[in-house]
Design a protein around this motif. Structure first.
Motif, short mmCIF file in Angstrom:
data_model
loop_
_atom_site.label_atom_id
_atom_site.label_comp_id
_atom_site.label_asym_id
_atom_site.label_seq_id
_atom_site.Cartn_x
_atom_site.Cartn_y
_atom_site.Cartn_z
N MET A 20 0.83 -1.20 0.00
CA MET A 20 0.00 0.00 0.00
C MET A 20 0.86 1.25 0.00
O MET A 20 0.59 2.21 -0.72
N THR A 21 1.91 1.21 0.81
CA THR A 21 2.81 2.36 0.87
C THR A 21 3.39 2.62 -0.51
O THR A 21 3.47 3.77 -0.97
N PHE A 22 3.77 1.53 -1.17
CA PHE A 22 4.34 1.66 -2.51
C PHE A 22 3.33 2.29 -3.46
O PHE A 22 3.66 3.20 -4.23
N ALA A 23 2.08 1.81 -3.39
CA ALA A 23 1.03 2.36 -4.26
C ALA A 23 0.82 3.85 -3.99
O ALA A 23 0.67 4.65 -4.91
N VAL A 24 0.85 4.21 -2.72
CA VAL A 24 0.69 5.63 -2.37
C VAL A 24 1.83 6.44 -2.97
O VAL A 24 1.62 7.49 -3.60
N PRO A 227 1.43 8.71 14.73
CA PRO A 227 2.16 7.77 13.88
C PRO A 227 1.50 7.55 12.52
O PRO A 227 2.18 7.49 11.50
N PHE A 228 0.17 7.49 12.51
CA PHE A 228 -0.55 7.26 11.25
C PHE A 228 -0.36 8.45 10.30
O PHE A 228 -0.12 8.29 9.11
N ILE A 229 -0.50 9.65 10.88
CA ILE A 229 -0.40 10.85 10.05
C ILE A 229 1.02 11.00 9.50
O ILE A 229 1.22 11.28 8.32
N LEU A 230 2.00 10.76 10.37
CA LEU A 230 3.39 10.87 9.92
C LEU A 230 3.70 9.83 8.85
O LEU A 230 4.43 10.10 7.90
N GLU A 231 3.13 8.63 9.05
CA GLU A 231 3.32 7.58 8.05
C GLU A 231 2.87 8.06 6.67
O GLU A 231 3.61 7.95 5.69
N ALA A 232 1.65 8.59 6.63
CA ALA A 232 1.12 9.08 5.36
C ALA A 232 1.98 10.22 4.83
O ALA A 232 2.28 10.29 3.62
N ALA A 233 2.40 11.12 5.73
CA ALA A 233 3.19 12.27 5.30
C ALA A 233 4.53 11.82 4.72
O ALA A 233 4.99 12.35 3.71
N ILE A 234 5.14 10.81 5.35
CA ILE A 234 6.44 10.34 4.87
C ILE A 234 6.29 9.67 3.50
O ILE A 234 7.06 9.95 2.58
N ALA A 235 5.25 8.83 3.37
CA ALA A 235 5.01 8.20 2.07
C ALA A 235 4.78 9.27 1.01
O ALA A 235 5.32 9.20 -0.10
N GLY A 236 4.00 10.29 1.37
CA GLY A 236 3.71 11.38 0.43
C GLY A 236 4.97 12.14 0.06
O GLY A 236 5.18 12.50 -1.10
N LEU A 237 5.83 12.35 1.06
CA LEU A 237 7.06 13.11 0.81
C LEU A 237 7.99 12.33 -0.12
O LEU A 237 8.61 12.90 -1.02
N VAL A 281 5.70 21.43 -4.96
CA VAL A 281 5.41 20.00 -5.12
C VAL A 281 5.69 19.26 -3.81
O VAL A 281 4.87 18.46 -3.34
N LEU A 282 6.84 19.56 -3.18
CA LEU A 282 7.19 18.88 -1.94
C LEU A 282 6.20 19.21 -0.83
O LEU A 282 5.77 18.33 -0.08
N LEU A 283 5.82 20.47 -0.77
CA LEU A 283 4.90 20.90 0.29
C LEU A 283 3.55 20.20 0.15
O LEU A 283 2.99 19.68 1.12
N ILE A 284 3.05 20.17 -1.08
CA ILE A 284 1.76 19.51 -1.31
C ILE A 284 1.87 18.02 -1.02
O ILE A 284 1.00 17.42 -0.41
N GLY A 285 3.01 17.44 -1.44
CA GLY A 285 3.23 16.01 -1.20
C GLY A 285 3.26 15.68 0.28
O GLY A 285 2.94 14.57 0.69
N LEU A 286 3.66 16.64 1.09
CA LEU A 286 3.74 16.41 2.53
C LEU A 286 2.39 16.63 3.20
O LEU A 286 1.94 15.83 4.02
N LEU A 287 1.73 17.75 2.84
CA LEU A 287 0.53 18.15 3.56
C LEU A 287 -0.71 17.36 3.14
O LEU A 287 -1.53 16.99 3.98
N MET A 288 -0.82 17.12 1.82
CA MET A 288 -2.05 16.51 1.34
C MET A 288 -2.28 15.12 1.96
O MET A 288 -3.37 14.87 2.48
N PRO A 289 -1.28 14.20 1.91
CA PRO A 289 -1.51 12.90 2.53
C PRO A 289 -1.74 13.01 4.04
O PRO A 289 -2.55 12.28 4.60
N ALA A 290 -1.05 13.95 4.69
CA ALA A 290 -1.24 14.11 6.14
C ALA A 290 -2.68 14.50 6.45
O ALA A 290 -3.30 13.94 7.36
#
Lengths: 303, 229
Positions: A20-24, A227-237, A281-290
């Motif tokens: 899932m992380t990979f797909a994200v 932890p969940f939010i950071l997980e999503a944010a890291i995958a997004g980043l 791009v980086l900012l959106i990639g970080l904030l949007m998944p979070a």
């Protein structure tokens, strides 16, 4: 202690949902890559517009003696010097006009020869077939309609022509492509968001034991959700970082090495525009998944 | 410590209330058995104490707070003063005994030094001294429940809620667990225990509250289990 605890939780979470992380990551990379590309395309179009609009004029063509039957304005044959002088004086009085220059039939013939010198049609044209004209440079190229309505019905004027008409289809094409890219980006973004929501759901489910205990012993909801939010944010980043690589690579391979070689009349966007897009791009990639994770947690993680 | 004023609870999409007009008071330091057949409202009662649910009518006061008026973000702070033990232990299988107990302190942000000091102490108290590095899977049911009690008690809560803590244990082990809970009660912690274990209730001779179809039908100090099932 806290940081270490949170980090180890994140590591476990990301590894547990590796697919899932990979797909994200992939969907975020593609959607943000397209997002960056369309931003750059818009930049490119406006650069080109500036470049071309600087060069294009509004042309006011006058009747010459062969045009008597081509329109009411030309019924009296070639435009008189009086008519031309009146129009020039009026043009010079208009505030939107920057410069007026005159092109005689002979000059027009010369330009024509330059353009079509080698082709068979060049031989068929004589100087007196080509109309005299004023080349009007406007301060704002979009104010063409003013000139057109003021002069196209004047006696002696054969036609008022906006040279933008010749470059406009290209810009329309580019804009169309841009809109298409934005649509694809929008879809990819929706896919990415749904994937994130689903990942969070799976993640919350597989850790319901831990979160249940955390809840019971009185961990704050922030502490449980982080932890969940950071997980999503890291995958997004990570996805956003890949998007940046795609954008830089695209600029390098597609624009610098290929298009710039092929089409030299167009000046392409520089690295400065590219660099300006990357932080966004980086900012959106970080904030949007979070944010997506945050809202998904309200549904799937009871606190 | 705990006060219910005409508390009713009806779950959404259900006609029959799970609790009906329950009023009671439990003083600091009491040991209370909550008995009743399945579906009598015991679990709802405990969920209301933990503010996992809110009462539909009436007021629930726990530790001096009106839980109906307590805002959501204050709930974790309240739960830190309540320990909970369950029939199924709820330990983390991939953490050692010590880590399981420490987890409860980590997630509320206690400093590391304090955790290192407190965890062996509380494991000693529940009789698991020296078993810190064992995995829960290697322990017997009784020992696992002791770990769960250690985790519930490590914060020195004012109130300990036990939902059938002996439900999965044989009678002899159960007696050990009850002795432990009694000892915790003697330190001044209020204990509320829901149970089906007739023997234990009859032996301990503590206050007994019986629920039937959501109503409080008996409240007896030094009571017995009281009905056959």
């Amino acid at each position: 202690m806290r940081a270490q605890f949170v980090l180890s939780e994140i590591g476990v979470g990301l590894r547990r949902n590796l697919t899932m992380t990979f797909a994200v990551i992939v969907s975020v990379a593609l959607s943000l890559g397209l997002f960056g590309a369309s931003l750059l395309m818009r930049d490119q179009v406006s650069t080109m517009k500036g470049y071309w609009y600087d060069k294009v004029n509004v042309s006011i063509f006058f009747c010459n003696k062969n045009d008597a039957d081509s329109g009411a304005n030309c019924a009296k044959g070639a435009a008189t010097t009086q008519q031309k002088n009146d129009i020039r004086a009026e043009l010079n009085r208009l505030p939107i006009v920057e410069k007026v220059s005159y092109e005689s039939s002979d000059q027009a013939y010369k330009h024509y020869k330059e353009q079509f010198g080698d082709t068979p049609v060049a031989g068929l044209v004589t100087p007196d077939q080509l109309p005299e004209s004023f080349r009007v440079k406007l301060k704002d190229p979009t104010k063409f309609a003013v000139i057109k309505s003021a002069f196209s019905e004047r006696p002696g004027v054969q036609e008022v022509q906006d040279q933008r008409d010749t470059v406009e289809p290209l810009f329309n094409l580019l804009n169309g492509m841009n809109i298409a890219a934005l649509c694809v980006m929008g879809l990819m973004l929706v896919v990415a968001l749904l994937l994130i929501v689903n990942t969070v759901r799976v993640s919350a489910f597989s850790r319901r034991r831990e979160t249940g205990i955390m809840r019971l012993v009185g961990a704050s909801s922030f502490y449980i959700q982080m932890p969940f939010i950071l997980e999503a944010a890291i995958a997004g980043l990570i996805g956003a970082a890949f998007a940046c690589v795609l954008i830089v690579g695209g600029k390098f391979v597609l624009v610098n090495n290929w298009l710039a070689e092929k089409i030299q009349v167009i000046n392409f966007i520089g690295w400065d525009s590219v660099v300006a897009v990357l932080p966004l791009v980086l900012l959106i990639g970080l904030l949007m998944p979070a944010l997506a994770a945050f809202f998904a947690l309200r549904k799937y993680l009871k606190v | 410590m705990i006060r219910f004023d005409n508390v009713s609870k009806t779950y959404p999409k259900q006609n029959r209330p799970a609790l009906r007009d329950v009023s009671l008071e439990i003083e600091r330091g009491e040991f209370v058995f909550l008995v009743g057949s399945s579906g009598s409202g015991k679990s709802t009662f405990l969920r209301l104490l933990l503010r996992e649910e809110r009462a539909s009518h009436g007021a629930v006061h726990v530790l001096g707070k009106d839980l109906g008026k307590l805002s959501n973000w204050k709930v974790p702070q309240m739960r830190r003063q309540i320990g909970t033990v369950f029939q199924d232990f709820r330990l983390l299988p991939n953490k050692t005994v010590g880590q399981n107990v420490a987890f409860a302190l980590e997630v509320i942000g206690k400093p590391r030094g304090q955790i290192r000091k407190t965890v062996p102490e509380v494991l000693d108290l529940v009789g698991l001294g020296g078993k810190e590095d064992r995995m829960p899977g290697e322990l017997s049911g009784g020992e696992q429940q002791r770990v769960a009690i250690a985790r519930a008690f490590v914060n020195r809560p004012m109130l300990l809620i036990a939902d059938e803590p002996t439900g999965n244990l044989d009678p002899q082990t159960s007696v050990g667990i009850m002795k432990l809970l009694d000892r915790i009660n003697r330190t001044g912690t209020t204990v509320v225990m829901a149970t089906h274990d007739q023997q234990i209730v009859d032996q301990m001779r503590k206050r007994v509250m019986e629920l039937e179809k959501g109503r409080l039908v008996r409240d007896q100090s030094r009571g017995v289990y009281g009905y056959q099932h």
